[in-house]
Design an enzyme around this catalytic site. Structure first.
Site, mmCIF file in Angstrom:
data_model
loop_
_atom_site.group_PDB
_atom_site.id
_atom_site.type_symbol
_atom_site.label_atom_id
_atom_site.label_comp_id
_atom_site.label_asym_id
_atom_site.label_seq_id
_atom_site.Cartn_x
_atom_site.Cartn_y
_atom_site.Cartn_z
ATOM 1 N N ALA A 90 0.861 -1.178 0.000
ATOM 2 C CA ALA A 90 0.000 0.000 0.000
ATOM 3 C C ALA A 90 0.898 1.229 0.000
ATOM 4 O O ALA A 90 2.053 1.164 0.447
ATOM 5 C CB ALA A 90 -0.891 -0.008 1.232
ATOM 6 N N GLY B 237 0.546 -5.048 0.941
ATOM 7 C CA GLY B 237 -0.650 -5.136 0.105
ATOM 8 C C GLY B 237 -0.383 -5.803 -1.238
ATOM 9 O O GLY B 237 -1.284 -6.396 -1.833
ATOM 10 N N GLU C 215 -0.505 -9.416 -0.562
ATOM 11 C CA GLU C 215 -1.914 -9.755 -0.335
ATOM 12 C C GLU C 215 -2.686 -9.832 -1.655
ATOM 13 O O GLU C 215 -3.548 -10.692 -1.842
ATOM 14 C CB GLU C 215 -2.542 -8.722 0.607
ATOM 15 C CG GLU C 215 -1.851 -8.688 1.953
ATOM 16 C CD GLU C 215 -2.470 -7.676 2.902
ATOM 17 O OE1 GLU C 215 -1.972 -6.534 2.942
ATOM 18 O OE2 GLU C 215 -3.437 -8.013 3.588
ATOM 19 N N GLU D 280 4.233 -5.306 7.210
ATOM 20 C CA GLU D 280 3.383 -4.332 7.908
ATOM 21 C C GLU D 280 3.804 -4.078 9.350
ATOM 22 O O GLU D 280 3.794 -2.945 9.823
ATOM 23 C CB GLU D 280 1.913 -4.778 7.870
ATOM 24 C CG GLU D 280 1.212 -4.503 6.542
ATOM 25 C CD GLU D 280 1.310 -5.640 5.539
ATOM 26 O OE1 GLU D 280 2.197 -6.512 5.694
ATOM 27 O OE2 GLU D 280 0.488 -5.662 4.597
HETATM 28 N N1 CO8 Z 1 4.568 3.246 -0.547
HETATM 29 C C1 CO8 Z 1 5.022 4.417 -1.043
HETATM 30 N N2 CO8 Z 1 6.197 4.535 -1.657
HETATM 31 C C2 CO8 Z 1 6.959 3.442 -1.815
HETATM 32 C C3 CO8 Z 1 6.561 2.186 -1.314
HETATM 33 C C4 CO8 Z 1 5.298 2.105 -0.661
HETATM 34 N N3 CO8 Z 1 4.825 0.944 -0.180
HETATM 35 N N4 CO8 Z 1 7.526 1.283 -1.601
HETATM 36 C C5 CO8 Z 1 8.495 1.956 -2.243
HETATM 37 N N5 CO8 Z 1 8.169 3.264 -2.387
HETATM 38 C C6 CO8 Z 1 8.942 4.331 -3.034
HETATM 39 C C7 CO8 Z 1 10.146 4.753 -2.201
HETATM 40 O O1 CO8 Z 1 9.757 5.673 -1.196
HETATM 41 C C8 CO8 Z 1 11.050 5.340 -3.241
HETATM 42 O O2 CO8 Z 1 10.599 6.659 -3.534
HETATM 43 P P1 CO8 Z 1 11.672 7.860 -3.759
HETATM 44 O O3 CO8 Z 1 12.425 7.464 -5.005
HETATM 45 O O4 CO8 Z 1 10.828 9.075 -3.928
HETATM 46 O O5 CO8 Z 1 12.548 7.862 -2.554
HETATM 47 C C9 CO8 Z 1 10.774 4.493 -4.473
HETATM 48 O O6 CO8 Z 1 9.538 3.839 -4.227
HETATM 49 C C10 CO8 Z 1 11.844 3.443 -4.713
HETATM 50 O O7 CO8 Z 1 11.981 2.681 -3.519
HETATM 51 P P2 CO8 Z 1 13.379 2.506 -2.736
HETATM 52 O O8 CO8 Z 1 14.317 3.607 -3.054
HETATM 53 O O9 CO8 Z 1 13.054 2.263 -1.294
HETATM 54 O O10 CO8 Z 1 13.886 1.155 -3.431
HETATM 55 P P3 CO8 Z 1 14.892 0.078 -2.793
HETATM 56 O O11 CO8 Z 1 15.255 -0.829 -3.919
HETATM 57 O O12 CO8 Z 1 15.976 0.737 -2.015
HETATM 58 O O13 CO8 Z 1 13.985 -0.732 -1.735
HETATM 59 C C11 CO8 Z 1 12.007 -1.877 -0.977
HETATM 60 C C12 CO8 Z 1 12.916 -1.493 -2.178
HETATM 61 C C13 CO8 Z 1 12.764 -2.804 -0.042
HETATM 62 C C14 CO8 Z 1 10.797 -2.595 -1.559
HETATM 63 C C15 CO8 Z 1 11.597 -0.595 -0.219
HETATM 64 O O14 CO8 Z 1 11.095 0.349 -1.159
HETATM 65 C C16 CO8 Z 1 10.524 -0.815 0.809
HETATM 66 O O15 CO8 Z 1 10.810 -1.325 1.878
HETATM 67 N N6 CO8 Z 1 9.265 -0.404 0.524
HETATM 68 C C17 CO8 Z 1 8.160 -0.478 1.441
HETATM 69 C C18 CO8 Z 1 7.656 -1.889 1.583
HETATM 70 C C19 CO8 Z 1 6.559 -1.964 2.601
HETATM 71 O O16 CO8 Z 1 6.742 -1.722 3.775
HETATM 72 N N7 CO8 Z 1 5.367 -2.325 2.144
HETATM 73 C C20 CO8 Z 1 4.225 -2.516 2.996
HETATM 74 C C21 CO8 Z 1 3.424 -1.281 3.059
HETATM 75 S S1 CO8 Z 1 2.106 -1.443 4.239
HETATM 76 C C22 CO8 Z 1 0.892 -2.280 3.406
HETATM 77 O O17 CO8 Z 1 1.079 -2.686 2.304
HETATM 78 C C23 CO8 Z 1 -0.430 -2.461 4.114
HETATM 79 C C24 CO8 Z 1 -1.479 -3.139 3.248
HETATM 80 C C25 CO8 Z 1 -2.808 -3.136 3.921
HETATM 81 C C26 CO8 Z 1 -3.429 -1.763 3.895
HETATM 82 C C27 CO8 Z 1 -4.756 -1.747 4.554
HETATM 83 C C28 CO8 Z 1 -5.504 -0.433 4.250
HETATM 84 C C29 CO8 Z 1 -5.578 0.505 5.391
#
Ligand code: CO8
Length: 264
Positions: A70, A115, A118, A138
């Site tokens: 998400a 997400g 999921e 999460e």
């Molecule tokens: N949301 C928003 N932006 C994101 C997300 C995300 N989930 N994932 C990556 N991005 C963005 C980064 O912020 C980055 O943006 P910018 O270039 O502006 O800095 C860009 O994408 C590229 O990402 P990275 O530079 O971080 O890339 P890396 O190769 O270094 O890392 C990762 C890749 C490991 C995947 C890392 O991006 C990461 O950890 N991302 C987040 C993963 C995460 O925690 N996902 C779970 C989110 S919570 C969720 O999904 C809940 C679902 C249920 C919701 C229920 C509704 C209420």
């Protein structure tokens, strides 16, 4: 209006009976903001009623991600009320995908996290590239999965593995995901789409009403006591016996030729 149009974050096109859905926000690793989730729903709702669509392949745009979760920028704004509403809306849409009457294959081309994992769990079949990494991070953000992940992961993998993945928040590689049954198969990145298409085409060659009934029997049966599940199976079996496709399937076998199913 033509179907699958006016979409900003999702690409959708039908080729040879397959609806290709690409979640396409590669700059943020295809993170699911509210608009993207609604666009996914719109595409699947249109695809369900489109007779040209016989199967769906769902993937992520760009090289790195299926869906990295998400959109955390939006999640950070949620109140208890809007958080619950957003979770419920996502659950509804993923359940719509899970109950889709034609086969839905996730082509997991990279990160499938939160997400995104999921979403892959809601698909019927998951094929992963060797580069894929899956997980439910999460808890690292102080939340839990909210798009059905706690429920589908436990049903797919069993309680022990599900709790390990949900509570550690660890990412696992494609090979480990295959070992525990989280993905059906792992293939080199350049073979991912071909493998998904091959599987889609095989399933498309089977009786479409039978595929629909199989999806319904497995999905609904898992939520029922065994005997009720068997009753559902027998009822769907009986219904199929009234279809032209069933007669055609058996006749084709006896006549030693390929069946020509019409979905009737
Ligand atoms: N949301 C928003 N932006 C994101 C997300 C995300 N989930 N994932 C990556 N991005 C963005 C980064 O912020 C980055 O943006 P910018 O270039 O502006 O800095 C860009 O994408 C590229 O990402 P990275 O530079 O971080 O890339 P890396 O190769 O270094 O890392 C990762 C890749 C490991 C995947 C890392 O991006 C990461 O950890 N991302 C987040 C993963 C995460 O925690 N996902 C779970 C989110 S919570 C969720 O999904 C809940 C679902 C249920 C919701 C229920 C509704 C209420």
């Amino acid at each position: 209006m033509m179907p699958y149009e006016n979409l900003e974050n999702v690409k959708a096109e039908v080729r040879d009976g397959i609806l290709y859905v690409t979640i396409d926000r590669p700059k943020v690793l295809n993170a699911l903001n509210g608009q993207t989730v609604e666009e996914i729903y719109k595409v699947f709702a249109e695809g369900r009623d489109d007779a040209n669509v016989k199967a769906v392949i769902l993937t992520g745009g760009g090289e790195k991600a299926f869906v990295a979760g998400a959109d955390i920028n939006e999640l950070a704004q949620k109140s208890p009320i809007t958080g619950k509403e957003t979770s419920e809306r996502g659950q509804f849409i993923l359940s719509f995908i899970e109950r889709f009457p034609k086969i839905v294959i996730a082509a997991i081309n990279g990160f499938a996290l939160g997400g995104g994992c999921e979403l892959a769990l809601a698909c019927h079949i998951r094929i992963a590239s060797e580069k894929a990494q899956l997980g439910l991070p999460e808890v690292t953000l102080g939340i839990i999965p909210g798009y059905g992940g706690t429920q589908r992961m436990a049903r797919l993998l069993g309680k022990g593995k599900a709790l390990e993945l949900v509570c550690t928040g660890d990412r696992i590689g494609a090979a480990d995901a295959e070992k525990i049954g989280l993905v059906n198969r792992v293939v080199p990145a350049d073979q991912l789409m071909g493998t998904c298409e091959e599987m889609a085409k095989k399933i498309m060659s089977r009786g479409p009403l039978a595929i629909r009934a199989a999806i319904e029997a497995v999905n609904n049966g898992l939520e029922m006591p065994f005997e009720e599940g068997q009753f559902l199976e027998a009822t769907l079996f009986g219904l199929l016996c009234a279809s032209e496709d069933t007669k055609e399937g058996m006749r084709a076998f006896l006549e030693k030729r390929a069946a020509n199913f019409q979905g009737k």
